[in-house]
Design a protein around this motif. Structure first.
Motif, short mmCIF file in Angstrom:
data_model
loop_
_atom_site.label_atom_id
_atom_site.label_comp_id
_atom_site.label_asym_id
_atom_site.label_seq_id
_atom_site.Cartn_x
_atom_site.Cartn_y
_atom_site.Cartn_z
N UNK A 63 0.84 -1.19 0.00
CA UNK A 63 0.00 0.00 0.00
C UNK A 63 0.88 1.25 0.00
N UNK A 64 0.83 1.99 -1.10
CA UNK A 64 1.60 3.23 -1.21
C UNK A 64 3.08 2.99 -0.92
N UNK A 116 8.26 -12.30 -3.68
CA UNK A 116 6.80 -12.47 -3.59
C UNK A 116 6.35 -13.71 -4.35
N UNK A 117 6.89 -13.92 -5.53
CA UNK A 117 6.54 -15.11 -6.31
C UNK A 117 6.97 -16.39 -5.57
N UNK A 118 8.08 -16.33 -4.86
CA UNK A 118 8.54 -17.50 -4.11
C UNK A 118 7.53 -17.89 -3.03
N UNK A 119 6.99 -16.92 -2.30
CA UNK A 119 6.12 -17.25 -1.18
C UNK A 119 4.64 -17.39 -1.57
N UNK A 120 4.27 -16.90 -2.74
CA UNK A 120 2.88 -17.02 -3.17
C UNK A 120 2.55 -18.44 -3.62
N UNK A 121 1.37 -18.89 -3.26
CA UNK A 121 0.87 -20.17 -3.77
C UNK A 121 0.48 -20.01 -5.23
N UNK A 122 0.25 -21.11 -5.91
CA UNK A 122 -0.28 -21.08 -7.26
C UNK A 122 -1.59 -20.31 -7.24
N UNK A 123 -1.76 -19.37 -8.12
CA UNK A 123 -2.90 -18.46 -8.22
C UNK A 123 -2.92 -17.40 -7.10
N UNK A 124 -1.82 -17.29 -6.38
CA UNK A 124 -1.71 -16.24 -5.37
C UNK A 124 -1.60 -14.89 -6.06
N UNK A 125 -1.93 -13.85 -5.31
CA UNK A 125 -2.01 -12.50 -5.89
C UNK A 125 -1.01 -11.56 -5.23
N UNK A 126 -0.25 -10.87 -6.08
CA UNK A 126 0.56 -9.74 -5.64
C UNK A 126 -0.19 -8.48 -6.08
N UNK A 127 -0.44 -7.56 -5.15
CA UNK A 127 -1.18 -6.34 -5.48
C UNK A 127 -0.48 -5.13 -4.87
N UNK A 128 -0.11 -4.20 -5.74
CA UNK A 128 0.48 -2.93 -5.30
C UNK A 128 -0.53 -1.83 -5.62
N UNK A 129 -0.93 -1.06 -4.61
CA UNK A 129 -1.92 -0.03 -4.86
C UNK A 129 -1.45 1.32 -4.32
N UNK A 130 -1.86 2.34 -5.05
CA UNK A 130 -1.43 3.71 -4.78
C UNK A 130 -2.58 4.68 -5.00
N UNK A 170 -11.49 10.99 -5.31
CA UNK A 170 -10.23 10.35 -4.99
C UNK A 170 -10.09 9.14 -5.90
N UNK A 171 -8.92 8.98 -6.47
CA UNK A 171 -8.67 7.88 -7.41
C UNK A 171 -7.50 7.04 -6.92
N UNK A 172 -7.60 5.75 -7.21
CA UNK A 172 -6.59 4.79 -6.77
C UNK A 172 -6.28 3.86 -7.94
N UNK A 173 -5.05 3.34 -7.95
CA UNK A 173 -4.64 2.35 -8.96
C UNK A 173 -4.11 1.12 -8.24
N UNK A 174 -4.53 -0.03 -8.72
CA UNK A 174 -3.97 -1.28 -8.22
C UNK A 174 -3.35 -2.00 -9.40
N UNK A 175 -2.08 -2.35 -9.23
CA UNK A 175 -1.40 -3.17 -10.23
C UNK A 175 -1.27 -4.56 -9.61
N UNK A 176 -1.75 -5.56 -10.31
CA UNK A 176 -1.71 -6.89 -9.73
C UNK A 176 -1.14 -7.92 -10.67
N UNK A 177 -0.59 -8.94 -10.06
CA UNK A 177 -0.08 -10.09 -10.78
C UNK A 177 -0.59 -11.35 -10.12
N UNK A 178 -1.05 -12.28 -10.92
CA UNK A 178 -1.51 -13.58 -10.41
C UNK A 178 -0.49 -14.64 -10.81
N UNK A 179 0.00 -15.34 -9.82
CA UNK A 179 1.05 -16.37 -10.05
C UNK A 179 0.46 -17.58 -10.74
#
Length: 189
Positions: A33-34, A48-62, A180-189
């Motif tokens: 977050x930010x 993050x990819x190492x600790x995420x399970x299959x189909x786990x989500x990395x999400x960075x939001x600002x 107020x606007x927010x962006x989330x960039x996400x990756x699914x493993x």
């Protein structure tokens, strides 16, 4: 006040982004977050990819600053922040000043890592009541401005006062709806 029941299947862990004390493939979601712009992106994404399970989500939001209110005030906000960030870079002790990565490249970093099967950028918007003090304080809370002031850019106080006066004039002593606007960039493993 009643006791708050925490779900037993949710755990929060604090750690360094490139050195998480979590087992491999043990986590469903990792969020920043930010903060992702303060982390070296590739080492962070690999960890993050190492600790995420299959189909786990990395999400960075600002937050997308400045909030949408009045185009003249928004331009003044951008001018103040750009001036402050320039002064912060000029005054910074390079050894102590942390590197800041470009937020606009978060999605690209996720995609180029090759660690995620799917990536996407999502936008959120929310109307919130805001007054002049709150709006001005958002600008005053920005890291570049605070860093410049802490490092001696006293000439910025005049610019800050000018900005605060313009914000007060635009709000005309009223509380207004601001987008107020927010962006989330996400990756699914």
């Amino acid at each position: 006040m009643g006791k708050i029941n925490k779900p037993s299947n949710i755990h929060f862990t604090k750690g360094l982004s490139h050195q998480l004390e979590l087992a491999s493939e043990s986590t469903d979601i990792i969020t920043c977050s930010q903060s992702f712009h303060w982390m070296e992106p590739q080492s962070t994404l690999h960890e993050c990819a190492r600790v995420l399970r299959l189909r786990g989500i990395f999400a960075a939001y600002d937050c997308d600053w400045p909030p949408t209110f009045n185009w003249i005030v928004e331009e003044q906000y951008k001018k103040l922040i750009n001036l402050a960030e320039t002064r912060a870079r000029q005054l910074a002790d390079v050894e102590k000043h942390p590197h800041k990565w470009d937020k606009e490249k978060h999605l690209q970093q996720i995609e180029e890592s090759g660690l995620f099967r799917f990536s996407k950028e999502i936008f959120f918007h929310n109307w919130e009541l805001c007054d002049a003090d709150r709006y001005a304080n958002i600008a005053l809370s920005q890291g570049g401005l605070q860093t410049a002031l802490k490092n001696g850019a006293t000439e910025l106080y005049k610019e800050v006062e000018h900005f605060k006066n313009n914000v007060a004039e635009a709000f005309a002593e009223k509380t207004q709806n601001v987008l107020f606007s927010y962006r989330m960039r996400l990756g699914i493993k």
